[in-house]
Design a protein around this motif. Sequence first.
Motif, PDB file in Angstrom:
ATOM      1  N   PRO A 150       0.784  -1.243   0.000  1.00  0.00           N
ATOM      2  CA  PRO A 150       0.000   0.000   0.000  1.00  0.00           C
ATOM      3  C   PRO A 150       0.813   1.289   0.000  1.00  0.00           C
ATOM      4  CG  PRO A 150      -0.129  -1.096   2.141  1.00  0.00           C
ATOM      5  CD  PRO A 150       0.562  -2.036   1.212  1.00  0.00           C
ATOM      6  N   GLU A 151       1.986   1.282   0.604  1.00  0.00           N
ATOM      7  CA  GLU A 151       2.735   2.540   0.722  1.00  0.00           C
ATOM      8  C   GLU A 151       3.338   2.984  -0.603  1.00  0.00           C
ATOM      9  OE1 GLU A 151       6.433   4.460   3.300  1.00  0.00           O
ATOM     10  OE2 GLU A 151       5.501   2.589   3.949  1.00  0.00           O
ATOM     11  N   THR A 152       4.028   2.064  -1.295  1.00  0.00           N
ATOM     12  CA  THR A 152       4.686   2.427  -2.557  1.00  0.00           C
ATOM     13  C   THR A 152       3.837   2.080  -3.772  1.00  0.00           C
ATOM     14  OG1 THR A 152       5.801   0.281  -2.730  1.00  0.00           O
ATOM     15  CG2 THR A 152       6.952   2.036  -1.505  1.00  0.00           C
ATOM     16  N   LYS A 153       2.739   1.361  -3.567  1.00  0.00           N
ATOM     17  CA  LYS A 153       1.857   0.874  -4.646  1.00  0.00           C
ATOM     18  C   LYS A 153       2.563  -0.164  -5.527  1.00  0.00           C
ATOM     19  CE  LYS A 153      -1.381   3.838  -3.473  1.00  0.00           C
ATOM     20  NZ  LYS A 153      -0.669   4.488  -2.357  1.00  0.00           N
ATOM     21  N   ALA A 154       3.541  -0.872  -4.966  1.00  0.00           N
ATOM     22  CA  ALA A 154       4.237  -1.907  -5.730  1.00  0.00           C
ATOM     23  C   ALA A 154       3.394  -3.176  -5.801  1.00  0.00           C
ATOM     24  CB  ALA A 154       5.592  -2.217  -5.094  1.00  0.00           C
ATOM     25  N   ILE A 155       3.332  -3.777  -6.994  1.00  0.00           N
ATOM     26  CA  ILE A 155       2.673  -5.069  -7.167  1.00  0.00           C
ATOM     27  C   ILE A 155       3.697  -6.144  -6.831  1.00  0.00           C
ATOM     28  CG2 ILE A 155       1.611  -6.634  -8.828  1.00  0.00           C
ATOM     29  CD1 ILE A 155       0.625  -4.116 -10.328  1.00  0.00           C
ATOM     30  N   VAL A 156       3.416  -6.927  -5.802  1.00  0.00           N
ATOM     31  CA  VAL A 156       4.367  -7.902  -5.285  1.00  0.00           C
ATOM     32  C   VAL A 156       4.125  -9.293  -5.870  1.00  0.00           C
ATOM     33  CG1 VAL A 156       5.207  -9.007  -3.153  1.00  0.00           C
ATOM     34  CG2 VAL A 156       4.662  -6.569  -3.167  1.00  0.00           C
ATOM     35  N   LYS A 157       2.870  -9.593  -6.162  1.00  0.00           N
ATOM     36  CA  LYS A 157       2.557 -10.921  -6.694  1.00  0.00           C
ATOM     37  C   LYS A 157       1.279 -10.854  -7.521  1.00  0.00           C
ATOM     38  CE  LYS A 157       1.824 -15.729  -5.138  1.00  0.00           C
ATOM     39  NZ  LYS A 157       1.763 -16.628  -3.967  1.00  0.00           N
ATOM     40  N   ILE A 158       1.251 -11.617  -8.595  1.00  0.00           N
ATOM     41  CA  ILE A 158       0.051 -11.769  -9.426  1.00  0.00           C
ATOM     42  C   ILE A 158      -0.146 -13.260  -9.690  1.00  0.00           C
ATOM     43  CG2 ILE A 158      -1.040 -11.294 -11.651  1.00  0.00           C
ATOM     44  CD1 ILE A 158       0.669  -8.793 -11.872  1.00  0.00           C
ATOM     45  N   GLN A 159      -1.353 -13.743  -9.470  1.00  0.00           N
ATOM     46  CA  GLN A 159      -1.663 -15.118  -9.853  1.00  0.00           C
ATOM     47  C   GLN A 159      -3.066 -15.152 -10.445  1.00  0.00           C
ATOM     48  OE1 GLN A 159      -1.049 -16.700  -5.782  1.00  0.00           O
ATOM     49  NE2 GLN A 159      -3.175 -17.423  -5.895  1.00  0.00           N
ATOM     50  N   TYR A 160      -3.247 -15.955 -11.490  1.00  0.00           N
ATOM     51  CA  TYR A 160      -4.562 -16.008 -12.129  1.00  0.00           C
ATOM     52  C   TYR A 160      -4.731 -17.306 -12.905  1.00  0.00           C
ATOM     53  CZ  TYR A 160      -2.002 -14.411 -16.321  1.00  0.00           C
ATOM     54  OH  TYR A 160      -1.121 -14.289 -17.371  1.00  0.00           O
ATOM     55  N   LYS A 161      -6.001 -17.601 -13.182  1.00  0.00           N
ATOM     56  CA  LYS A 161      -6.362 -18.700 -14.067  1.00  0.00           C
ATOM     57  C   LYS A 161      -7.039 -18.115 -15.294  1.00  0.00           C
ATOM     58  CE  LYS A 161      -6.959 -22.341 -10.598  1.00  0.00           C
ATOM     59  NZ  LYS A 161      -7.904 -23.330 -10.001  1.00  0.00           N
ATOM     60  N   MET A 162      -6.837 -18.747 -16.428  1.00  0.00           N
ATOM     61  CA  MET A 162      -7.494 -18.300 -17.653  1.00  0.00           C
ATOM     62  C   MET A 162      -8.803 -19.040 -17.830  1.00  0.00           C
ATOM     63  SD  MET A 162      -4.377 -17.919 -20.387  1.00  0.00           S
ATOM     64  CE  MET A 162      -5.400 -16.919 -21.468  1.00  0.00           C
ATOM     65  N   VAL A 163      -9.796 -18.351 -18.421  1.00  0.00           N
ATOM     66  CA  VAL A 163     -11.042 -19.034 -18.739  1.00  0.00           C
ATOM     67  C   VAL A 163     -10.739 -20.080 -19.806  1.00  0.00           C
ATOM     68  CG1 VAL A 163     -12.487 -17.062 -18.149  1.00  0.00           C
ATOM     69  CG2 VAL A 163     -11.675 -17.307 -20.482  1.00  0.00           C
ATOM     70  N   GLU A 164     -11.501 -21.181 -19.801  1.00  0.00           N
ATOM     71  CA  GLU A 164     -11.175 -22.341 -20.635  1.00  0.00           C
ATOM     72  C   GLU A 164     -11.072 -21.996 -22.111  1.00  0.00           C
ATOM     73  OE1 GLU A 164     -12.853 -26.836 -21.543  1.00  0.00           O
ATOM     74  OE2 GLU A 164     -13.370 -25.843 -19.659  1.00  0.00           O
ATOM     75  N   LYS A 165     -11.920 -21.100 -22.591  1.00  0.00           N
ATOM     76  CA  LYS A 165     -11.915 -20.755 -24.014  1.00  0.00           C
ATOM     77  C   LYS A 165     -10.597 -20.128 -24.455  1.00  0.00           C
ATOM     78  CE  LYS A 165     -16.900 -20.007 -24.570  1.00  0.00           C
ATOM     79  NZ  LYS A 165     -17.948 -19.009 -24.886  1.00  0.00           N
ATOM     80  N   SER A 166      -9.822 -19.582 -23.495  1.00  0.00           N
ATOM     81  CA  SER A 166      -8.598 -18.850 -23.835  1.00  0.00           C
ATOM     82  C   SER A 166      -7.339 -19.680 -23.740  1.00  0.00           C
ATOM     83  CB  SER A 166      -8.464 -17.630 -22.911  1.00  0.00           C
ATOM     84  OG  SER A 166      -9.613 -16.817 -22.990  1.00  0.00           O
ATOM     85  N   VAL A 167      -7.435 -20.866 -23.157  1.00  0.00           N
ATOM     86  CA  VAL A 167      -6.230 -21.663 -22.906  1.00  0.00           C
ATOM     87  C   VAL A 167      -5.525 -22.039 -24.211  1.00  0.00           C
ATOM     88  CG1 VAL A 167      -5.336 -23.807 -21.923  1.00  0.00           C
ATOM     89  CG2 VAL A 167      -7.145 -22.553 -20.743  1.00  0.00           C
ATOM     90  N   ASN A 168      -6.290 -22.399 -25.221  1.00  0.00           N
ATOM     91  CA  ASN A 168      -5.693 -22.856 -26.484  1.00  0.00           C
ATOM     92  C   ASN A 168      -4.933 -21.753 -27.213  1.00  0.00           C
ATOM     93  OD1 ASN A 168      -6.403 -25.617 -26.491  1.00  0.00           O
ATOM     94  ND2 ASN A 168      -8.507 -25.089 -27.014  1.00  0.00           N
TER      95      ASN A 168
END
Length: 285
Positions: A150-168
């Motif tokens: 919150p102080e520096t607004k740094a993004i420390v980690k990102i994790q996500y899953k893709m919707v099935e239609k986009s995996v290919n």
Amino acid sequence: VRIMLKAAVDSIKANYNASPYYQLGFYHEQVDLPGLGPIKLNEGVLRVERFPDLKEKIEKVKLLRGRRIEWKGQTNKINGWGFQNGTQLVCRSLETGIPDFLEKKQMKKYDFRIDSLMTEYEDLPLFIIHFWPLQKGKKGGKEGTIYLEPETKAIVKIQYKMVEKSVNELLDRKIGPVKVDGKSAEMVFQYRKFKDKWSLQESKAIFSVNFEDNLDKKYNINTNIMMRYVAFENLKLMKSAIYDNEILTSTNNFIATNSVNSEYWLPYIYLPNTTEASKLSNILR
């Protein structure tokens, strides 16, 4: 939450390297078959050069040393499909390319929610922000979590899953005797502070893919494919040491071997063998 994320994007230049630098890191690529475990491994030491100061921000990846361990009797089941260049997925860092869901136009297509409780990473309190596409089944849509300091607004980690239609969209689906169908994809990018700047420390891509024999329908198997990058050194870059003809374009041509002798990684002898490499080597011997 949107205001916080826009501030985080605007703070990338301050929080991450704004001048050229390079990393040395370890790359690991693995195919698992159910009941057997790993049947194919690509492992290597990479040099990754990043140029966040250029108008068209670029990254160069060079393979310094690599090997492939392959159970050929089993990998025949996935003939007709080869590894794509997994380094393009897992070596990408925020200072040279932000995820599409953080781009100004794309953010309008996502909803965001912040948790009431915070978490900690190396004694730093972090906001936990969840995101998902407003339109269910959106092409290229992703659903996941962002961890924000919150102080520096740094993004420390990102994790996500893709919707099935986009995996290919991320798979190399060459037409051949084997039909390839992506079922799920998950991405994780973890950053760590190094000399007052955040740098990509570790990233991972995990795919669930179905392979089916197109000709005589002998088999239909679900397979797990994992690609991982771990950086172990960050250094300033005065001049690029990677020529255009040295840029890694495919991870499908690593040197084949069944050995996991630690001397293979010289001069990087501090790299221990992965558990998967040792297990597969023992099976093949």
